[in-house]
Design an enzyme around this catalytic site. Structure first.
Site: not given
Length: 175
Positions: A47, A52, A90-91, A132-133, A136
């Site tokens: 995701g 991000q 996480c990216l 998680h998303e 963010h």
């Protein structure tokens, strides 16, 4: 659809509370397309949220298991239950993963691409990904949920200092 550069820990946009989308414009549709291109353009990308890629809007996409893209616009968790723990990464925080406690089930109210209110329900891994998303979009990173000794290096699985990572992410010096 264009792949976007993923912002890394320390970039101030990752700590911003994102602004709601007032209407689904062509720019928002393009952002959804670009977020999708970015997650599908790499390995192990479950995701991605707009901050991000440097956009402080309440928009995210996910495809946690390859079963299809879920688009989220102005998502809000309206129901949650149960508890689970699992490893998250996480990216925007490359090279680390941590043990995070989350709800086992969530129900999310969101808009679809046409601006229509809809609901997404998730259990297990999907619930983790949704939480998680959405975190963010509120300027929260998974490391904020990690206890000391429960953040690890992806390279050698050795413990890392979560507090050092949090300080770095809040200082804005990690670009």
């Amino acid at each position: 659809m264009t792949e976007r550069l993923i912002r890394k820990i320390g970039d101030p946009v990752l700590r911003e509370k994102c602004q709601p989308v007032r209407e689904v414009t062509p720019n928002i549709a393009r952002l959804l397309d670009d977020l999708a291109a970015t997650i599908y353009g790499g390995d192990n990308r479950a995701g991605l949220a707009a901050p991000q890629v440097g956009i402080a809007k309440r928009v995210a996409v996910l495809d946690y298991d390859g079963s299809g893209l879920i688009e989220l616009i102005n998502p809000v968790i309206v129901e949650r239950s149960g508890k689970q723990s699992g490893h998250e990464s996480c990216l925007s925080i490359p090279g680390a993963y941590g043990l995070v406690k989350r709800s086992q089930y969530v129900k999310v109210m969101t808009w679809d691409r046409q601006g229509k209110e809809t609901f997404v329900e998730g259990r297990g891994d999907l619930a983790i990904c949704l939480q998680h998303e959405i975190d963010h979009l509120d300027g929260v990173l998974y490391i904020d949920h990690v206890k000391p000794g429960e953040l690890f290096s992806e390279h050698d699985s050795k413990p890392m200092d979560v507090f050092q990572m949090i300080r770095l992410s809040r200082s804005g010096s990690g670009r």
